[in-house]
Every structure is written in C-alpha cells, then in structure tokens.
Scaffold this motif. Sequence first.
Motif, PDB file in Angstrom:
ATOM      1  N   MET A   1       0.817  -1.214   0.000  1.00 40.57           N
ATOM      2  CA  MET A   1       0.000   0.000   0.000  1.00 40.57           C
ATOM      3  C   MET A   1       0.856   1.271   0.000  1.00 40.57           C
ATOM      4  SD  MET A   1      -3.039  -1.127   2.636  1.00 40.57           S
ATOM      5  CE  MET A   1      -4.230  -2.405   2.196  1.00 40.57           C
ATOM      6  N   LEU A   2       2.069   1.174   0.538  1.00 34.05           N
ATOM      7  CA  LEU A   2       2.942   2.342   0.583  1.00 34.05           C
ATOM      8  C   LEU A   2       3.769   2.529  -0.689  1.00 34.05           C
ATOM      9  CD1 LEU A   2       4.157   2.276   4.296  1.00 34.05           C
ATOM     10  CD2 LEU A   2       2.629   3.929   3.208  1.00 34.05           C
ATOM     11  N   GLU A   3       3.746   1.544  -1.559  1.00 32.49           N
ATOM     12  CA  GLU A   3       4.424   1.718  -2.835  1.00 32.49           C
ATOM     13  C   GLU A   3       3.751   2.840  -3.618  1.00 32.49           C
ATOM     14  OE1 GLU A   3       4.228  -2.132  -4.608  1.00 32.49           O
ATOM     15  OE2 GLU A   3       5.740  -3.006  -3.268  1.00 32.49           O
ATOM     16  N   ASN A   4       4.542   3.631  -4.314  1.00 34.92           N
ATOM     17  CA  ASN A   4       4.046   4.779  -5.098  1.00 34.92           C
ATOM     18  C   ASN A   4       3.459   5.882  -4.219  1.00 34.92           C
ATOM     19  OD1 ASN A   4       4.600   3.330  -7.556  1.00 34.92           O
ATOM     20  ND2 ASN A   4       2.701   2.189  -7.211  1.00 34.92           N
ATOM     21  N   SER A   5       3.824   5.896  -2.924  1.00 39.82           N
ATOM     22  CA  SER A   5       3.281   6.922  -2.025  1.00 39.82           C
ATOM     23  C   SER A   5       4.207   8.121  -1.900  1.00 39.82           C
ATOM     24  CB  SER A   5       3.064   6.332  -0.626  1.00 39.82           C
ATOM     25  OG  SER A   5       4.307   6.031  -0.006  1.00 39.82           O
ATOM     26  N   GLY A   6       5.362   8.070  -2.551  1.00 37.83           N
ATOM     27  CA  GLY A   6       6.352   9.123  -2.402  1.00 37.83           C
ATOM     28  C   GLY A   6       7.431   8.763  -1.398  1.00 37.83           C
ATOM     29  N   ARG A   7       7.214   7.694  -0.621  1.00 35.52           N
ATOM     30  CA  ARG A   7       8.210   7.198   0.322  1.00 35.52           C
ATOM     31  C   ARG A   7       8.436   5.726   0.033  1.00 35.52           C
ATOM     32  NH1 ARG A   7       6.498   8.592   6.288  1.00 35.52           N
ATOM     33  NH2 ARG A   7       8.730   8.620   6.650  1.00 35.52           N
ATOM     34  N   THR A   8       9.674   5.302   0.023  1.00 35.19           N
ATOM     35  CA  THR A   8       9.982   3.917  -0.300  1.00 35.19           C
ATOM     36  C   THR A   8       9.803   3.033   0.929  1.00 35.19           C
ATOM     37  OG1 THR A   8      11.607   4.636  -1.927  1.00 35.19           O
ATOM     38  CG2 THR A   8      11.737   2.348  -1.194  1.00 35.19           C
ATOM     39  N   PRO A   9       8.909   2.030   0.874  1.00 37.92           N
ATOM     40  CA  PRO A   9       8.763   1.119   2.012  1.00 37.92           C
ATOM     41  C   PRO A   9       9.849   0.045   1.992  1.00 37.92           C
ATOM     42  CG  PRO A   9       7.180   0.550   0.304  1.00 37.92           C
ATOM     43  CD  PRO A   9       7.932   1.761  -0.200  1.00 37.92           C
ATOM     44  N   LEU A  10      10.482  -0.176   3.129  1.00 41.44           N
ATOM     45  CA  LEU A  10      11.533  -1.180   3.269  1.00 41.44           C
ATOM     46  C   LEU A  10      11.089  -2.198   4.310  1.00 41.44           C
ATOM     47  CD1 LEU A  10      14.581   1.279   3.477  1.00 41.44           C
ATOM     48  CD2 LEU A  10      13.683   0.145   1.420  1.00 41.44           C
ATOM     49  N   VAL A  11      11.023  -3.463   3.926  1.00 41.65           N
ATOM     50  CA  VAL A  11      10.528  -4.507   4.832  1.00 41.65           C
ATOM     51  C   VAL A  11      11.667  -5.022   5.706  1.00 41.65           C
ATOM     52  CG1 VAL A  11       9.270  -6.680   4.996  1.00 41.65           C
ATOM     53  CG2 VAL A  11       8.875  -5.162   3.064  1.00 41.65           C
TER      54      VAL A  11
ATOM     55  N   VAL B   1      -4.875  -0.848   6.301  1.00 37.92           N
ATOM     56  CA  VAL B   1      -5.427   0.385   5.736  1.00 37.92           C
ATOM     57  C   VAL B   1      -5.152   1.558   6.680  1.00 37.92           C
ATOM     58  CG1 VAL B   1      -7.562   1.602   5.134  1.00 37.92           C
ATOM     59  CG2 VAL B   1      -7.176  -0.734   4.314  1.00 37.92           C
ATOM     60  N   GLY B   2      -5.410   1.355   7.971  1.00 40.41           N
ATOM     61  CA  GLY B   2      -5.185   2.424   8.934  1.00 40.41           C
ATOM     62  C   GLY B   2      -3.735   2.862   8.987  1.00 40.41           C
ATOM     63  N   ALA B   3      -2.825   1.896   9.099  1.00 40.57           N
ATOM     64  CA  ALA B   3      -1.402   2.227   9.174  1.00 40.57           C
ATOM     65  C   ALA B   3      -0.918   2.883   7.889  1.00 40.57           C
ATOM     66  CB  ALA B   3      -0.589   0.964   9.462  1.00 40.57           C
ATOM     67  N   SER B   4      -1.412   2.406   6.746  1.00 41.77           N
ATOM     68  CA  SER B   4      -0.965   2.940   5.457  1.00 41.77           C
ATOM     69  C   SER B   4      -1.436   4.370   5.242  1.00 41.77           C
ATOM     70  CB  SER B   4      -1.463   2.044   4.323  1.00 41.77           C
ATOM     71  OG  SER B   4      -0.946   0.741   4.463  1.00 41.77           O
ATOM     72  N   ILE B   5      -2.668   4.661   5.619  1.00 38.66           N
ATOM     73  CA  ILE B   5      -3.169   6.041   5.510  1.00 38.66           C
ATOM     74  C   ILE B   5      -2.337   6.968   6.387  1.00 38.66           C
ATOM     75  CG2 ILE B   5      -5.107   7.547   6.082  1.00 38.66           C
ATOM     76  CD1 ILE B   5      -6.981   5.312   5.154  1.00 38.66           C
ATOM     77  N   LEU B   6      -2.058   6.536   7.615  1.00 36.50           N
ATOM     78  CA  LEU B   6      -1.266   7.359   8.529  1.00 36.50           C
ATOM     79  C   LEU B   6       0.151   7.580   8.015  1.00 36.50           C
ATOM     80  CD1 LEU B   6      -2.409   5.751  11.893  1.00 36.50           C
ATOM     81  CD2 LEU B   6      -3.038   8.019  11.049  1.00 36.50           C
ATOM     82  N   ALA B   7       0.660   6.609   7.255  1.00 39.19           N
ATOM     83  CA  ALA B   7       2.031   6.707   6.726  1.00 39.19           C
ATOM     84  C   ALA B   7       2.091   7.397   5.371  1.00 39.19           C
ATOM     85  CB  ALA B   7       2.657   5.320   6.640  1.00 39.19           C
ATOM     86  N   GLY B   8       0.920   7.769   4.806  1.00 34.61           N
ATOM     87  CA  GLY B   8       0.931   8.561   3.583  1.00 34.61           C
ATOM     88  C   GLY B   8       0.451   7.891   2.321  1.00 34.61           C
ATOM     89  N   SER B   9      -0.144   6.702   2.413  1.00 27.81           N
ATOM     90  CA  SER B   9      -0.637   6.029   1.210  1.00 27.81           C
ATOM     91  C   SER B   9      -1.925   6.683   0.710  1.00 27.81           C
ATOM     92  CB  SER B   9      -0.894   4.549   1.503  1.00 27.81           C
ATOM     93  OG  SER B   9      -1.290   3.867   0.334  1.00 27.81           O
ATOM     94  N   SER B  10      -2.162   6.571  -0.595  1.00 26.91           N
ATOM     95  CA  SER B  10      -3.379   7.124  -1.190  1.00 26.91           C
ATOM     96  C   SER B  10      -4.489   6.083  -1.202  1.00 26.91           C
ATOM     97  CB  SER B  10      -3.105   7.566  -2.627  1.00 26.91           C
ATOM     98  OG  SER B  10      -2.870   6.440  -3.458  1.00 26.91           O
ATOM     99  N   ARG B  11      -5.721   6.548  -1.251  1.00 32.02           N
ATOM    100  CA  ARG B  11      -6.863   5.652  -1.334  1.00 32.02           C
ATOM    101  C   ARG B  11      -6.781   4.807  -2.594  1.00 32.02           C
ATOM    102  NH1 ARG B  11     -13.222   7.552  -1.861  1.00 32.02           N
ATOM    103  NH2 ARG B  11     -14.114   5.459  -2.024  1.00 32.02           N
ATOM    104  N   GLU B  12      -6.308   5.394  -3.699  1.00 31.41           N
ATOM    105  CA  GLU B  12      -6.231   4.665  -4.973  1.00 31.41           C
ATOM    106  C   GLU B  12      -5.257   3.494  -4.877  1.00 31.41           C
ATOM    107  OE1 GLU B  12      -8.055   8.411  -5.385  1.00 31.41           O
ATOM    108  OE2 GLU B  12      -6.018   7.991  -4.638  1.00 31.41           O
ATOM    109  N   GLN B  13      -4.104   3.710  -4.232  1.00 22.98           N
ATOM    110  CA  GLN B  13      -3.131   2.627  -4.092  1.00 22.98           C
ATOM    111  C   GLN B  13      -3.661   1.551  -3.162  1.00 22.98           C
ATOM    112  OE1 GLN B  13      -0.553   1.912  -5.725  1.00 22.98           O
ATOM    113  NE2 GLN B  13       0.566   0.423  -4.477  1.00 22.98           N
ATOM    114  N   ILE B  14      -4.327   1.950  -2.092  1.00 21.73           N
ATOM    115  CA  ILE B  14      -4.918   0.973  -1.176  1.00 21.73           C
ATOM    116  C   ILE B  14      -5.946   0.118  -1.912  1.00 21.73           C
ATOM    117  CG2 ILE B  14      -6.455   0.749   0.827  1.00 21.73           C
ATOM    118  CD1 ILE B  14      -4.973   3.208   2.004  1.00 21.73           C
ATOM    119  N   GLN B  15      -6.800   0.743  -2.699  1.00 19.81           N
ATOM    120  CA  GLN B  15      -7.805   0.001  -3.460  1.00 19.81           C
ATOM    121  C   GLN B  15      -7.146  -0.968  -4.439  1.00 19.81           C
ATOM    122  OE1 GLN B  15     -10.028   3.268  -5.154  1.00 19.81           O
ATOM    123  NE2 GLN B  15     -11.633   3.136  -3.599  1.00 19.81           N
ATOM    124  N   HIS B  16      -6.114  -0.501  -5.117  1.00 20.43           N
ATOM    125  CA  HIS B  16      -5.415  -1.358  -6.083  1.00 20.43           C
ATOM    126  C   HIS B  16      -4.867  -2.612  -5.403  1.00 20.43           C
ATOM    127  CE1 HIS B  16      -2.712  -2.709  -9.233  1.00 20.43           C
ATOM    128  NE2 HIS B  16      -1.710  -2.655  -8.367  1.00 20.43           N
TER     129      HIS B  16
END
Length: 451
Positions: free
Chosen positions: A133-143, A288-303
């Motif tokens: 969900m954080l991909e394409n959010s402007g910040r690179t997620p690192l697992v 969804v909650g964590a991703s929104i707080l971290a800057g993810s978009s609704r469109e990326q979450i839906q995808h």
Amino acid sequence: MKATDQYQGKHVLVLGLAKSGYAAARLLHQLGAEVTVNDGKPLAENPAAQELIEQGLDVICGEHPLTLLDKPIDLIVKNPGIPYSNPILEEAVKRNIPIITEVELAYHISDADIVAITGSNGKTTTTTLITKMLENSGRTPLVAGNIGVVACEVAEQASDDDVIVMELSSFQLMGTDTFQPKISVLLNIFDAHLDYHGSKQHYIDAKARIQANQEESDYLVYNVDDKEVVAIAETSSATKIGFSTRVLHPEGLDIAEGHLRYKQTPIIALEDVMLPGRHNLENILAAVGASILAGSSREQIQHVLKTFGGVQHRLQFVKKHKERAFYNDSKATNILATSKALDAFQQPVILLAGGLDRGNSFDALIPSLSGVKAVVAFGETKHKIAETAQSVDVPSIQVVDVLEAAVHAAYAQSEEGDIILLSPACASWDQFRTFEERGDAFIQAVSKIIN
C-alpha cells in the motif's frame, strides 16, 4: 544511517549469530564498540563467525562459557530465539547488564520512520499489505524484521525518505528498551510461545513493548475486538486508531453497508477485496489504517486490495481449474490457524490436513468441520484427523500416506465451485523440513493435475 556515538568504546557481547547476530556484530564494530561474539556452533562449521574474525572481532564458538562475563560487559545483544533461561543471560540479569535484541539497535540508527507490526496471528499478511500500500506513495517502504532483511541492516541503509515496515515477534520486542515506532500495529493476542515466556502475562507484556515508548505524536492502530489488545491500548500515550470487524467504530476503521471504512469514509467495497477470510478483514483494516497514517493514497490501497491474493503459504490462492479453486495454507501448523482458514470460506471445502503427531487430539477443530464437504488426511496424524472428521459425520473421509496422494484424492472427488484447501493443523516435520517446503510440494502437485 543516523550518526550515534552511544556505542563508541562500549564492551558489547553479541550472543548467538544467525542473520541478526551477524548483522548486529558487524554494525556495532563499525560504530566503535569493542565486540565479543559468542555462538554455540563450532568455528569449523560457522562461516559467519569466520568472517567476523577476519573483520577483527573477538569470536568464541562451540559453547557458552560463563567466563564471558568475567571481563567488563556494558551490553548484551542477543539472538531473539535464545531464551532468558540461558545461564549467561540469567547471570547477566543478576549483574544488571542490559540485554537487547538488534531491533533496539536498528531504532537507534534509523533515519526513517518505523511502522511496527505485531500480534499472535496475521503479522506477515498485514506487513505485506502495508508495504504494498505504501508503494508509489512518495516514500519507499523497506521490509524488515521477521520477514525481509534483518532490521539493523535495513536501518543502516534507510534514509528519511524511506519508511521501514517492521514485523516483530514477542521474542524481538522483549529485548527493546527505548524502541519508539512512529506507527505501531497490534493485531491480536492468543496463547503462544508460553514455553519461552513462562506465562501468558509475560507474553502480553512482551507484545506491549511495541507501544511502550510512544508519545501523542505517534500512532497505535489496534484491534478493539480483542480484550487483551484493548487493555494494552488503554495504557498507551499514543494517538489511538482502533479497528473492528464486529461493531461500528466511527473514529477508526470498521465495516458498514458492505464497505471498509476509515473514519466513516468508505475505502473499498467488500466484494472488491480479493483476500478471503474474516480474519483477514482484521489484517486489512489494520493495514489500511497504518498505510493512511504513513501517507498512502486511497487509490493505491484500493489497487492492492483488489489484486493481492495472500502471502505465500498463508491462505494463498494458487490456481483455479475447471471451477475448482486451490488454496495453500501450509503455514497453518496448529488447530486455531486451520479453524480460521475453514471459517474463511462459504463455498464447499475439501480439506487436506495432517502432519507431525505431537500427541494432541483434534477435538478443537470440530466446530469448524461442520461445513466441510470432505477431508483427506495424510501424514503421521492421518488416522486421528480421520476419526475427528468421522465424529461430526463429514460426508467423505479418505486416508492417504503422503501429500501428493492427498491432492489427487481431493481433486478426484471435487466438483465445480469447490475449494481444495491445504490447511494441515500440524507441523510439517514428519515428511518435510519446513512448512514452506510442504506448501511448495502442494503447489507442484496442483500443477501436475492442471498440466
């Protein structure tokens, strides 16, 4: 990596190698610590220890002598799997020597915000969802953490443009002191690892470490349907965002009128979510909650929710063939996990179950067998599982020796619309080295049928 001199000149004992110990030892040496490494595996069989010696570290292998504590030790960094009943750790506690895991070390050097996830079940699925969900959010997620790369290795490379998504076990969290993630996620608490922690309360206390140092500017995403989780949340200083699959939760995440919602705003229709199972709805809401707080978009979450079919070996959709759907849930190594998998489907299920016999009965599986169309039992526990299925009159019960035969037996009796589910309710070690190997064998057997 954040500059720090807190380890400069400190005498640190790294207890246990594996990936986390090796990474911690190398990093501490780089930060100027005087590092001693101790690992139980003999040096001749220990390439990681040999590499550390070449880098100039003091390494003692083959035993865990108490004499390691005879010289001044300022800190112990232990492998998470080593219990606190280890004699060196017991003596260190008596001497008031701090003991941490490398997660604490990762926090000290991280320039990136940390999203930390824990719980008895669902950690890997939730961590994977948040990452996607954080991909394409402007910040690179690192697992990092339990999946991905060792936490301190990720933190060493992360910048403030990144966000570290960290799956954490109770073993790792128990060894934290100042660890303070920007966002913590607490999914659920069941009885687990009591042989390690000694009691359920000690296990709960370890899980609670995820939010212990958070402040109001941080966030705790938590399950309001779990009483132990709620009790932890009530003590938290973080800004709390609850989620529920059972009740309306207008200030957090919930389900209403066929939609997943965040603060009463619909995010996605339930019918559009690909990942099956009510238990996965909890994981999804948390993600969804964590991703929104971290800057993810609704469109990326839906995808992500429309395309993500599950983590490998965890209720993983494999294939659909002639209107039969195959699911790989090899990670279900206990009855609770298999019960959750069975409860995930409304369609007729043909269950493949069996594996290592640990001496337990399978009576706790009975409530979830009521809607099962057929059971194919295999491995050491095949007769026990068959007897359990017979006790609730499952319409069809077959007993075979090995998993591949179980797959063929299941497909032979299946019909259009059926779910063919590997969810063993047992460890894999009677026939396979790991649950991953067992899951791969299931996928291979399915491929043979289809091809």
